[in-house]
Design an enzyme around this catalytic site. Structure first.
Site, PDB file in Angstrom:
ATOM      1  CG  ASP A  87       4.322  -1.751   3.021  1.00  0.00           C
ATOM      2  OD1 ASP A  87       5.388  -1.173   3.270  1.00  0.00           O
ATOM      3  OD2 ASP A  87       3.259  -1.476   3.614  1.00  0.00           O
ATOM      4  CG  ASP A 156       3.605   0.620   8.532  1.00  0.00           C
ATOM      5  OD1 ASP A 156       2.595   1.273   8.199  1.00  0.00           O
ATOM      6  OD2 ASP A 156       4.467   0.240   7.718  1.00  0.00           O
TER       7      ASP A 156
HETATM    8  N1  SAM Z   1       1.162   2.483   5.369  1.00  0.00           N
HETATM    9  C1  SAM Z   1      -0.074   1.873   5.347  1.00  0.00           C
HETATM   10  C2  SAM Z   1      -1.270   2.740   5.528  1.00  0.00           C
HETATM   11  O1  SAM Z   1      -1.404   3.416   6.547  1.00  0.00           O
HETATM   12  O2  SAM Z   1      -2.099   2.733   4.638  1.00  0.00           O
HETATM   13  C3  SAM Z   1      -0.149   0.640   6.160  1.00  0.00           C
HETATM   14  C4  SAM Z   1       0.944  -0.299   5.822  1.00  0.00           C
HETATM   15  S1  SAM Z   1       0.893  -1.958   6.096  1.00  0.00           S
HETATM   16  C5  SAM Z   1       0.398  -2.594   4.534  1.00  0.00           C
HETATM   17  C6  SAM Z   1      -0.385  -2.342   7.229  1.00  0.00           C
HETATM   18  C7  SAM Z   1      -0.311  -3.807   7.620  1.00  0.00           C
HETATM   19  O3  SAM Z   1      -0.856  -4.004   8.930  1.00  0.00           O
HETATM   20  C8  SAM Z   1      -1.067  -4.749   6.679  1.00  0.00           C
HETATM   21  O4  SAM Z   1      -0.144  -5.521   5.964  1.00  0.00           O
HETATM   22  C9  SAM Z   1      -1.922  -5.601   7.627  1.00  0.00           C
HETATM   23  O5  SAM Z   1      -1.968  -6.951   7.246  1.00  0.00           O
HETATM   24  C10 SAM Z   1      -1.205  -5.383   8.952  1.00  0.00           C
HETATM   25  N2  SAM Z   1      -2.026  -5.641  10.129  1.00  0.00           N
HETATM   26  C11 SAM Z   1      -3.319  -5.311  10.321  1.00  0.00           C
HETATM   27  N3  SAM Z   1      -3.741  -5.751  11.529  1.00  0.00           N
HETATM   28  C12 SAM Z   1      -2.668  -6.363  12.112  1.00  0.00           C
HETATM   29  C13 SAM Z   1      -2.477  -7.008  13.370  1.00  0.00           C
HETATM   30  N4  SAM Z   1      -3.465  -7.126  14.251  1.00  0.00           N
HETATM   31  N5  SAM Z   1      -1.235  -7.516  13.640  1.00  0.00           N
HETATM   32  C14 SAM Z   1      -0.223  -7.401  12.736  1.00  0.00           C
HETATM   33  N6  SAM Z   1      -0.365  -6.808  11.534  1.00  0.00           N
HETATM   34  C15 SAM Z   1      -1.557  -6.299  11.220  1.00  0.00           C
END
Ligand code: SAM
Length: 276
Positions: A87, A156
């Site tokens: 985000d 994150d």
């Molecule tokens: N602040 C948020 C919460 O705790 O609810 C999380 C924010 S952010 C939107 C989390 C991101 O981690 C998502 O966009 C997701 O696609 C990403 N994500 C999940 N697994 C991942 C991975 N293995 N490598 C990189 N990004 C990943």
């Protein structure tokens, strides 16, 4: 306005609901279900696989706390790696720091970035920063393979489901340890100690198996279930409870300041005893 609500289920016996003004976007990406809704109380919100990720009204708390605590806990954070955070809120806070010279960010789902740029321009505001290299890919693979070295890694991540499961594992923390400088540190969001006790405990245990110093700090983020939310820092050298060096806090922040930094590490007894 119709009587539409979204429901977020936390445990079998507890769920929260938000009244909607409208659903702005819905899609199934290659990794998860993604939605953007406009809520009556919290402004626009990003939802992944049914779990609220950010809401306009309180996202500043999470993003300021996941970034400024470790940045001020490190004496010279120049090279920063963000895992997840599609985000852009974490990135927005990192770029405020002139001391940071290079930022790599690894997000698995490009659609989260694109949709956030479209619907959350104030959150996804720093993707054009010249210090940023955005990699679309798996953060686990990236940390296992990169030859870059970092002063600070910020994880994150979404909750430990789907592509994020391994982001809570000991192997992942071991890979992070090996790409950190000799005084580097990592910060991760480590879930609610009340609703997701197992995930919270496992982060502490897995990180403690790798890092000599592990500290927990807290913030209350109303749209994240309820009660305290935890962040866990693994540090090779510095004590993150103290702000390092003679630094004055950035102006213009809405949550973080010097007092909040130290106070955030004060743990209530029930959380202490979970990890003691
Ligand atoms: N602040 C948020 C919460 O705790 O609810 C999380 C924010 S952010 C939107 C989390 C991101 O981690 C998502 O966009 C997701 O696609 C990403 N994500 C999940 N697994 C991942 C991975 N293995 N490598 C990189 N990004 C990943």
């Amino acid at each position: 306005m119709g009587n539409y609500w979204i429901y977020e289920n936390h445990t079998e016996g507890y769920e929260v609901r938000w009244k909607l003004k409208s659903i702005l976007h819905e899609e199934k990406t290659a990794f998860q279900k993604l939605a953007v809704v406009d809520t009556l109380e919290w402004g626009k919100a990003l939802i992944l696989d049914g779990a609220l990720q950010i809401a306009e009204k309180d996202e500043f708390i999470y993003h300021e706390m996941i970034v400024h605590v470790p940045i001020y806990a490190h004496p010279h954070p120049e090279r920063v790696l963000i895992i997840g955070g599609g985000d852009g809120g974490t990135l927005r806070e990192v770029v405020r720091h002139a001391t940071v010279k290079k930022i790599d960010m690894v997000e698995i789902d490009e659609r989260v970035v694109k949709v956030s740029q479209q619907y959350f321009p104030k959150v996804a505001s720093a993707f054009n920063d010249p210090r940023l290299n955005l990699h679309i890919g798996d953060g686990i693979k990236y940390v296992a393979e990169t030859t870059q070295e970092y002063d600070l890694v910020i994880v994150d991540s979404s909750d430990p489901v789907g592509p994020a499961v391994q982001l809570f594992s000991r192997d992942f923390y071991q890979s992070i340890y090996s790409i950190l400088a000799e005084d580097g540190m990592v910060t991760v969001q480590s879930e609610s100690p009340i609703f997701f006790e197992e995930a919270f405990r496992s982060v502490h245990k897995n990180m403690g198996a790798v890092f000599p110093r592990v500290n927990i700090y807290l913030a209350s983020i109303p749209t994240y279930v309820s009660g305290p939310w935890t962040f866990t820092i693994g540090s090779k050298k510095h004590n993150p409870v103290k702000i390092q060096g003679d630094r004055t806090c950035l102006s213009g922040l809405k949550y973080y300041n010097e007092s909040v930094h130290e106070a955030a590490f004060s743990l209530p007894q029930f959380i202490r005893s979970m990890v003691g």
